[in-house]
Design a protein around this motif. Sequence first.
Motif, PDB file in Angstrom:
ATOM      1  N   TRP A  51       0.682  -1.460   0.030  1.00  0.00           N
ATOM      2  CA  TRP A  51       0.022  -0.413   0.059  1.00  0.00           C
ATOM      3  C   TRP A  51       0.921   1.911   0.157  1.00  0.00           C
ATOM      4  N   GLY A  56      -0.015   4.739   3.417  1.00  0.00           N
ATOM      5  CA  GLY A  56      -1.219   4.082   3.098  1.00  0.00           C
ATOM      6  C   GLY A  56      -2.095   2.587   3.606  1.00  0.00           C
ATOM      7  N   ARG A  59      -5.075   3.934   6.290  1.00  0.00           N
ATOM      8  CA  ARG A  59      -5.610   3.776   4.911  1.00  0.00           C
ATOM      9  C   ARG A  59      -6.162   3.415   5.262  1.00  0.00           C
ATOM     10  N   GLN A  60      -5.588   2.395   4.341  1.00  0.00           N
ATOM     11  CA  GLN A  60      -6.521   0.665   3.955  1.00  0.00           C
ATOM     12  C   GLN A  60      -7.187  -0.258   5.218  1.00  0.00           C
TER      13      GLN A  60
END
Length: 255
Positions: A51, A56, A59-60
């Motif tokens: 990610w 990242g 966020r996932q």
Amino acid sequence: MRQVLSKPLFRGADSPSLAFAVVRVPFFLEPEYDELKPFIESNRDRLVKKWGGEQGWERQKRHHDLKGRGIAAGIPHFNLDRLASNSMASHRLIQHIGKRYGLNVSETLYDGLNVYYFVEGHALNDKPRLAQVAAETVTALLAKQNATDQALSEEEILSFLHGNEGRLEIENALRALRKLGVHGIPKFIIEGSSVIDGAAGPETFVKVFREIEKRGYVSGGPIFGDILGVSKETWMKGSHTRESLLLNEEQKKMA
């Protein structure tokens, strides 16, 4: 499945029997992982790279509510640093046990390997540890069921894992998934045709199962049964039945 089995729409001697047959279809999250190595990296490192860095990945996690979904599924803690590896050995093992002892036994082993990997953090390509867990699981379940089948020993399972039996079936299943356009998991294929995404809530599955229950018959079998070499006799016996559910509940009360 548990909700439908525990509260059937029809009761009485003339009511149709209820059972589910779950055939696990293999899927490789990281197909390029070296199969000769017990593990490659931690799952944390894998996901951060996937990610594009820590931000990242955070966020996932928020987007997919992984922790919340885990708690809802009865897994209060995911081991983020679990050892990520090639999973061919574990896929072959699940299929082998299912074909030899039935889908109810392979499902019990599958549940155990979920704890083994997601909670305890062990690698799915650690063949000696896999053999130990599988031998203990199968032996305990057969004894619980008073089955006459002889459980495979740890040494026999390890010998299987070091061989190639069942590899072709796994490879054929992976090719079939690509043709179907399946590039992520979990996915559920019901009656050989209806595809439901794993992100769907329990109510979606209950609705589909109740519709089949009202109809009184299943319109199609598992489309991967032949590909994986699972006989019709095996999947017709089911993996989850009302009788086994009631037996488990009774044994829990007595424990």
